[in-house]
Scaffold this motif. Structure first.
Motif, PDB file in Angstrom:
ATOM      1  N   ARG A 200     -21.418  25.462 -42.503  1.00 38.57           N
ATOM      2  CA  ARG A 200     -21.754  26.546 -43.425  1.00 38.57           C
ATOM      3  C   ARG A 200     -23.140  26.345 -44.024  1.00 38.57           C
ATOM      4  O   ARG A 200     -23.915  27.295 -44.174  1.00 38.57           O
ATOM      5  N   HIS A 201     -23.461  25.100 -44.357  1.00 39.37           N
ATOM      6  CA  HIS A 201     -24.781  24.826 -44.930  1.00 39.37           C
ATOM      7  C   HIS A 201     -25.881  25.145 -43.921  1.00 39.37           C
ATOM      8  O   HIS A 201     -26.899  25.755 -44.277  1.00 39.37           O
ATOM      9  N   ARG A 202     -25.667  24.748 -42.668  1.00 40.32           N
ATOM     10  CA  ARG A 202     -26.663  25.064 -41.634  1.00 40.32           C
ATOM     11  C   ARG A 202     -26.789  26.571 -41.453  1.00 40.32           C
ATOM     12  O   ARG A 202     -27.892  27.101 -41.295  1.00 40.32           O
ATOM     13  N   PHE A 203     -25.648  27.253 -41.488  1.00 43.19           N
ATOM     14  CA  PHE A 203     -25.655  28.712 -41.365  1.00 43.19           C
ATOM     15  C   PHE A 203     -26.438  29.336 -42.516  1.00 43.19           C
ATOM     16  O   PHE A 203     -27.251  30.246 -42.318  1.00 43.19           O
ATOM     17  N   GLU A 204     -26.198  28.846 -43.731  1.00 43.59           N
ATOM     18  CA  GLU A 204     -26.866  29.419 -44.898  1.00 43.59           C
ATOM     19  C   GLU A 204     -28.368  29.158 -44.870  1.00 43.59           C
ATOM     20  O   GLU A 204     -29.157  30.010 -45.293  1.00 43.59           O
ATOM     21  N   MET A 205     -28.755  27.992 -44.378  1.00 42.33           N
ATOM     22  CA  MET A 205     -30.184  27.705 -44.267  1.00 42.33           C
ATOM     23  C   MET A 205     -30.841  28.666 -43.280  1.00 42.33           C
ATOM     24  O   MET A 205     -31.923  29.205 -43.537  1.00 42.33           O
ATOM     25  N   THR A 206     -30.176  28.882 -42.141  1.00 44.02           N
ATOM     26  CA  THR A 206     -30.694  29.829 -41.146  1.00 44.02           C
ATOM     27  C   THR A 206     -30.688  31.241 -41.706  1.00 44.02           C
ATOM     28  O   THR A 206     -31.643  32.001 -41.541  1.00 44.02           O
ATOM     29  N   ASN A 207     -29.610  31.581 -42.396  1.00 39.82           N
ATOM     30  CA  ASN A 207     -29.469  32.922 -42.952  1.00 39.82           C
ATOM     31  C   ASN A 207     -30.511  33.179 -44.030  1.00 39.82           C
ATOM     32  O   ASN A 207     -31.016  34.290 -44.183  1.00 39.82           O
ATOM     33  N   GLU A 208     -30.839  32.129 -44.792  1.00 43.11           N
ATOM     34  CA  GLU A 208     -31.851  32.287 -45.834  1.00 43.11           C
ATOM     35  C   GLU A 208     -33.219  32.552 -45.219  1.00 43.11           C
ATOM     36  O   GLU A 208     -34.005  33.345 -45.738  1.00 43.11           O
ATOM     37  N   ARG A 289     -19.816  39.648 -43.884  1.00 44.30           N
ATOM     38  CA  ARG A 289     -20.191  40.911 -44.511  1.00 44.30           C
ATOM     39  C   ARG A 289     -21.546  40.799 -45.206  1.00 44.30           C
ATOM     40  O   ARG A 289     -22.364  41.724 -45.143  1.00 44.30           O
ATOM     41  N   LEU A 290     -21.792  39.661 -45.839  1.00 42.43           N
ATOM     42  CA  LEU A 290     -23.089  39.451 -46.488  1.00 42.43           C
ATOM     43  C   LEU A 290     -24.208  39.358 -45.454  1.00 42.43           C
ATOM     44  O   LEU A 290     -25.318  39.856 -45.679  1.00 42.43           O
ATOM     45  N   GLU A 291     -23.910  38.722 -44.328  1.00 47.56           N
ATOM     46  CA  GLU A 291     -24.924  38.593 -43.282  1.00 47.56           C
ATOM     47  C   GLU A 291     -25.323  39.963 -42.746  1.00 47.56           C
ATOM     48  O   GLU A 291     -26.516  40.250 -42.573  1.00 47.56           O
ATOM     49  N   VAL A 292     -24.341  40.821 -42.498  1.00 47.21           N
ATOM     50  CA  VAL A 292     -24.636  42.164 -41.991  1.00 47.21           C
ATOM     51  C   VAL A 292     -25.441  42.952 -43.020  1.00 47.21           C
ATOM     52  O   VAL A 292     -26.446  43.604 -42.686  1.00 47.21           O
ATOM     53  N   MET A 293     -25.036  42.873 -44.285  1.00 48.37           N
ATOM     54  CA  MET A 293     -25.750  43.619 -45.323  1.00 48.37           C
ATOM     55  C   MET A 293     -27.155  43.070 -45.541  1.00 48.37           C
ATOM     56  O   MET A 293     -28.076  43.815 -45.880  1.00 48.37           O
ATOM     57  N   GLN A 294     -27.325  41.778 -45.329  1.00 44.47           N
ATOM     58  CA  GLN A 294     -28.661  41.205 -45.449  1.00 44.47           C
ATOM     59  C   GLN A 294     -29.563  41.708 -44.328  1.00 44.47           C
ATOM     60  O   GLN A 294     -30.728  42.051 -44.559  1.00 44.47           O
ATOM     61  N   GLY A 297     -30.995  44.896 -45.134  1.00 46.43           N
ATOM     62  CA  GLY A 297     -31.873  44.953 -46.299  1.00 46.43           C
ATOM     63  C   GLY A 297     -31.193  45.386 -47.581  1.00 46.43           C
ATOM     64  O   GLY A 297     -31.857  45.840 -48.519  1.00 46.43           O
ATOM     65  N   LEU A 298     -29.861  45.217 -47.658  1.00 45.46           N
ATOM     66  CA  LEU A 298     -29.128  45.618 -48.859  1.00 45.46           C
ATOM     67  C   LEU A 298     -29.015  44.477 -49.864  1.00 45.46           C
ATOM     68  O   LEU A 298     -28.973  44.712 -51.075  1.00 45.46           O
ATOM     69  N   VAL A 299     -28.929  43.248 -49.369  1.00 44.09           N
ATOM     70  CA  VAL A 299     -28.842  42.072 -50.230  1.00 44.09           C
ATOM     71  C   VAL A 299     -29.735  40.981 -49.670  1.00 44.09           C
ATOM     72  O   VAL A 299     -30.145  41.021 -48.507  1.00 44.09           O
ATOM     73  N   HIS A 300     -30.024  40.011 -50.518  1.00 38.46           N
ATOM     74  CA  HIS A 300     -30.706  38.796 -50.078  1.00 38.46           C
ATOM     75  C   HIS A 300     -29.776  37.638 -50.392  1.00 38.46           C
ATOM     76  O   HIS A 300     -29.600  37.273 -51.560  1.00 38.46           O
ATOM     77  N   ALA A 301     -29.132  37.107 -49.362  1.00 37.42           N
ATOM     78  CA  ALA A 301     -28.158  36.025 -49.537  1.00 37.42           C
ATOM     79  C   ALA A 301     -28.897  34.705 -49.599  1.00 37.42           C
ATOM     80  O   ALA A 301     -29.263  34.131 -48.581  1.00 37.42           O
ATOM     81  N   ARG A 302     -29.114  34.225 -50.814  1.00 34.60           N
ATOM     82  CA  ARG A 302     -29.882  32.999 -51.008  1.00 34.60           C
ATOM     83  C   ARG A 302     -28.967  31.802 -51.120  1.00 34.60           C
ATOM     84  O   ARG A 302     -27.831  31.902 -51.568  1.00 34.60           O
ATOM     85  N   GLN A 303     -29.512  30.647 -50.745  1.00 36.15           N
ATOM     86  CA  GLN A 303     -28.769  29.397 -50.805  1.00 36.15           C
ATOM     87  C   GLN A 303     -28.956  28.759 -52.174  1.00 36.15           C
ATOM     88  O   GLN A 303     -29.981  28.924 -52.824  1.00 36.15           O
ATOM     89  N   GLY A 304     -27.949  28.009 -52.621  1.00 43.84           N
ATOM     90  CA  GLY A 304     -28.097  27.231 -53.851  1.00 43.84           C
ATOM     91  C   GLY A 304     -27.790  28.040 -55.093  1.00 43.84           C
ATOM     92  O   GLY A 304     -27.062  29.024 -55.072  1.00 43.84           O
ATOM     93  N   ARG A 305     -28.406  27.641 -56.212  1.00 43.49           N
ATOM     94  CA  ARG A 305     -28.043  28.210 -57.506  1.00 43.49           C
ATOM     95  C   ARG A 305     -28.507  29.646 -57.685  1.00 43.49           C
ATOM     96  O   ARG A 305     -28.064  30.340 -58.579  1.00 43.49           O
ATOM     97  N   GLY A 306     -29.472  30.080 -56.852  1.00 47.10           N
ATOM     98  CA  GLY A 306     -29.973  31.444 -56.998  1.00 47.10           C
ATOM     99  C   GLY A 306     -28.926  32.489 -56.685  1.00 47.10           C
ATOM    100  O   GLY A 306     -28.915  33.572 -57.252  1.00 47.10           O
ATOM    101  N   GLY A 307     -28.032  32.169 -55.763  1.00 47.09           N
ATOM    102  CA  GLY A 307     -26.982  33.105 -55.403  1.00 47.09           C
ATOM    103  C   GLY A 307     -27.513  34.281 -54.606  1.00 47.09           C
ATOM    104  O   GLY A 307     -28.674  34.335 -54.219  1.00 47.09           O
ATOM    105  N   THR A 308     -26.644  35.249 -54.364  1.00 49.99           N
ATOM    106  CA  THR A 308     -27.004  36.442 -53.602  1.00 49.99           C
ATOM    107  C   THR A 308     -27.564  37.508 -54.538  1.00 49.99           C
ATOM    108  O   THR A 308     -27.019  37.755 -55.609  1.00 49.99           O
TER     109      THR A 308
END
Length: 324
Positions: A200-208, A289-294, A297-308
């Protein structure tokens, strides 16, 4: 007749850590217990009910939380360790290297350094203390998911992902709740949870990184321009191809609520709020769902404390459907 699940409540100061611990416990024990997560800020006298088991993220929370925890509740303090599933790069580092370990606090850096020393004992580990000068001749920087705490001049950074619960904590939870797992099965589930969190962490880094590309594209749109009805329909059709338009709108509404109240919601909180709308999603389903919306251009799914973060396009898309 189905057996009623027991309840386990995770209490934490930081929502980011709450997400990690709650997801790990759900991954391990989800077939027998219901895992709930609450931040200290959200805790009220009505939050925890009689008979729940409570897992505290830190020992210092004992005194602060005790008035809110019924006497019938069992309480344990979680211990953390480095997630071995995320340390492949360290395994490839030559013996005898000097490694600076950077975490969000010096205390946590010391804990992570000690944990790494027990696993990869051929290296020299130095816990980074922000009030002191950075040691000379550092070969590598290692951080457990805290890249934001790493000084910008360092390029040789290994991000091993956030620390997870240690096995002794998992074992204690199992014993205290009288869960029917033999130790081998429990160990296997524990390893699986570590792999899941590392992936999941690797996915989130790529997704970010993808999200930043989307942000760059969105920033090029004229500020005064709004989504046309055709654009909104096209976005809706792309989401509907996956079959979760209504769920996506519910998620956008939750993030808009957070934006309106200057709050950042982690996945655990979002899933709780979705349950209030009778929508039950797994962590993987929510991420999809967040990945598709990102990508749209509907959301920015950020990693860490910033959140989505809900973007303007997401608000426009949501308001259009709310006002139909």
């Amino acid at each position: 007749m189905n057996k009623v699940k027991g309840r386990l409540r995770v209490l934490s100061i930081q929502e980011t850590y709450l997400d990690i611990v709650a997801d790990q416990l759900e991954d391990i024990f989800g077939d027998q217990i219901e895992v709930l997560g609450t931040t200290l800020q959200e805790l009220t006298m009505e939050t925890i009910t009689e008979g729940e088991m409570v897992v505290l993220s830190k020992d210092i929370l004992k005194g602060i939380t005790s008035p809110f925890i019924p006497e019938s509740c069992q309480v344990i303090v979680a211990k953390r360790e480095v997630n071995v599933a995320g340390t492949r790069e360290i395994a490839n580092v030559p013996i005898g290297q000097k490694i600076l370990v950077i975490n969000d606090t010096y205390e946590h850096a010391c804990e992570a350094a000690e944990s790494l020393k027990q696993i990869f004992y051929g290296q020299e580990y130095i816990a980074y203390n922000p009030i002191h000068a950075i040691p000379d001749q550092i070969d590598h920087i290692v951080t457990p998911g805290e890249c934001e705490s790493v000084p910008g001049q360092f390029l040789n950074v290994i991000d091993i992902g956030p620390r997870t619960l240690d096995f002794n904590t998992v074992l204690e939870v199992s014993k205290q709740l009288d869960l029917l797992y033999d130790q081998r099965s429990l160990m296997n589930r524990f390893f699986k949870s570590q792999i899941t969190l590392a992936d999941r962490h690797r996915f989130e880094m790529t997704n970010e990184q993808k999200g930043q590309l989307v942000m760059d594209q969105v920033s090029q749109y004229p500020k005064a321009a709004h989504l046309s009805e055709q654009e909104i329909d096209e976005i809706g059709e792309k989401i509907e191809e996956h079959g979760f338009l209504e769920e996506s709108l519910a998620i956008l509404a939750i993030y808009e609520e957070g934006k309106r109240n200057f709050k950042s919601f982690g996945r655990v909180k979002v899933k709780v709020k979705l349950l209030e709308k009778d929508i039950r999603l797994s962590d993987q389903q929510l991420r999809l769902r967040l990945e598709v919306m990102q990508e749209l251009g509907l959301v920015h799914a950020r990693q860490g404390r910033g959140g989505t973060k809900l973007l303007e396009r997401g608000e426009e898309f949501l308001h259009y459907h709310m006002n139909r």
